[in-house]
Design a protein around this motif. Structure first.
Motif, mmCIF file in Angstrom:
data_model
loop_
_atom_site.group_PDB
_atom_site.id
_atom_site.type_symbol
_atom_site.label_atom_id
_atom_site.label_comp_id
_atom_site.label_asym_id
_atom_site.label_seq_id
_atom_site.Cartn_x
_atom_site.Cartn_y
_atom_site.Cartn_z
ATOM 1 N N GLU A 67 3.183 -5.024 2.255
ATOM 2 C CA GLU A 67 2.098 -5.802 1.639
ATOM 3 C C GLU A 67 2.116 -7.274 2.046
ATOM 4 O OE1 GLU A 67 -0.332 -4.394 0.212
ATOM 5 O OE2 GLU A 67 0.486 -2.446 -0.313
ATOM 6 N N THR A 68 3.290 -7.802 2.428
ATOM 7 C CA THR A 68 3.387 -9.222 2.784
ATOM 8 C C THR A 68 3.474 -9.444 4.289
ATOM 9 O OG1 THR A 68 5.803 -9.228 2.568
ATOM 10 C CG2 THR A 68 4.503 -9.805 0.589
ATOM 11 N N VAL B 64 -7.847 -8.356 -7.375
ATOM 12 C CA VAL B 64 -7.811 -8.645 -5.942
ATOM 13 C C VAL B 64 -9.055 -9.449 -5.568
ATOM 14 C CG1 VAL B 64 -7.878 -7.600 -3.650
ATOM 15 C CG2 VAL B 64 -6.414 -6.614 -5.429
ATOM 16 N N ARG C 71 -4.128 -10.768 -3.212
ATOM 17 C CA ARG C 71 -4.436 -9.789 -2.171
ATOM 18 C C ARG C 71 -4.033 -8.376 -2.562
ATOM 19 N NH1 ARG C 71 -8.464 -11.755 0.072
ATOM 20 N NH2 ARG C 71 -8.130 -13.889 0.737
ATOM 21 N N GLN C 72 -3.168 -8.254 -3.565
ATOM 22 C CA GLN C 72 -2.743 -6.923 -4.025
ATOM 23 C C GLN C 72 -2.262 -7.043 -5.466
ATOM 24 O OE1 GLN C 72 -2.971 -3.405 -3.896
ATOM 25 N NE2 GLN C 72 -2.683 -3.830 -1.738
ATOM 26 N N LYS C 73 -2.597 -6.034 -6.246
ATOM 27 C CA LYS C 73 -2.128 -5.935 -7.633
ATOM 28 C C LYS C 73 -1.469 -4.572 -7.750
ATOM 29 C CE LYS C 73 -3.925 -6.024 -12.370
ATOM 30 N NZ LYS C 73 -5.167 -6.179 -13.159
ATOM 31 N N ILE C 74 -0.182 -4.572 -8.044
ATOM 32 C CA ILE C 74 0.580 -3.321 -8.105
ATOM 33 C C ILE C 74 1.043 -3.114 -9.543
ATOM 34 C CG2 ILE C 74 2.568 -2.055 -7.210
ATOM 35 C CD1 ILE C 74 2.425 -4.105 -4.783
ATOM 36 N N TYR D 226 1.907 -9.023 -8.383
ATOM 37 C CA TYR D 226 0.776 -9.566 -7.635
ATOM 38 C C TYR D 226 1.284 -10.098 -6.303
ATOM 39 C CZ TYR D 226 -2.238 -9.504 -11.765
ATOM 40 O OH TYR D 226 -2.992 -9.118 -12.834
ATOM 41 N N ARG E 46 7.658 -1.432 0.261
ATOM 42 C CA ARG E 46 6.248 -1.681 -0.089
ATOM 43 C C ARG E 46 5.947 -3.171 -0.042
ATOM 44 N NH1 ARG E 46 2.259 0.247 -4.329
ATOM 45 N NH2 ARG E 46 0.381 -0.820 -3.614
#
Length: 175
Positions: A170-171, A39, A155-158, A146, A166
């Motif tokens: 996140e978006t 991130v 901005r996010q790593k899942i 990602y 989700r």
């Protein structure tokens, strides 16, 4: 006979203890190993062919938010999350780019094609036929997703499966 069994058991326990101690000593070194972009970093660029044969270049998608998902057809959590990705794509595909990257070097192209047809997926699927994505993103767990902002910053790593809800959360900032 019983004596040998006790000796063998003792050696196994001692060996396991020694192995555990050595592995614990390596944890600090393992923590220093890079596990892929994180991130706040710019997402590494990729140019991959799609199932349709057209190339897609990640940097060409700047100006749009991107959901970049890594998967294989044999991965149970990937199979479970794919309908969620499809639902998100159908609802938000005009606002957020979704790119499902099939790790073809870890699977087969034929398996990917059968999976996409069997699931009746319409989301874009890119093929990592040379392992470029696997290497640049250092994928160790699948699925991995990602969330990349319009400037190309992660901005996010899942790690693990995601749901449409989700992804919507996140978006939301980028839609």
């Amino acid at each position: 006979m019983r004596k040998w069994l006790v000796i063998l058991l003792f050696l196994a326990v001692a060996g396991y203890g020694l192995w555990s101690a050595m592995a614990a000593g390596d944890e600090e070194e393992a923590g220093k190993m890079e596990t892929g972009p994180d991130v706040g970093q710019v997402a590494p660029d990729l140019t991959l062919p799609t199932l349709g044969g057209e190339p897609v270049k990640l940097s060409d998608l700047r100006g749009q938010a991107v959901v970049l998902n890594f998967w294989t057809s044999w991965c149970p959590p990937c199979k479970k999350e794919m309908p969620e990705l499809e639902a998100f794509y159908k609802q938000h595909g005009r606002e957020v780019v979704l790119l499902a990257v099939h790790l073809t070097t870890q699977d087969t192209l034929d398996a990917a094609e059968r999976f996409v047809k069997g699931q009746k997926l319409t989301l874009p699927v890119a093929l990592d036929v040379r392992g470029e994505a696997l290497h640049r993103y250092r994928i160790q767990t699948i699925p991995t997703t990602y969330i990349i902002d319009p400037n190309g910053v992660i901005r996010q790593k899942i790690i693990g499966p995601v749901t449409a809800a989700r992804l919507e959360k996140e978006t939301a900032l980028f839609r």
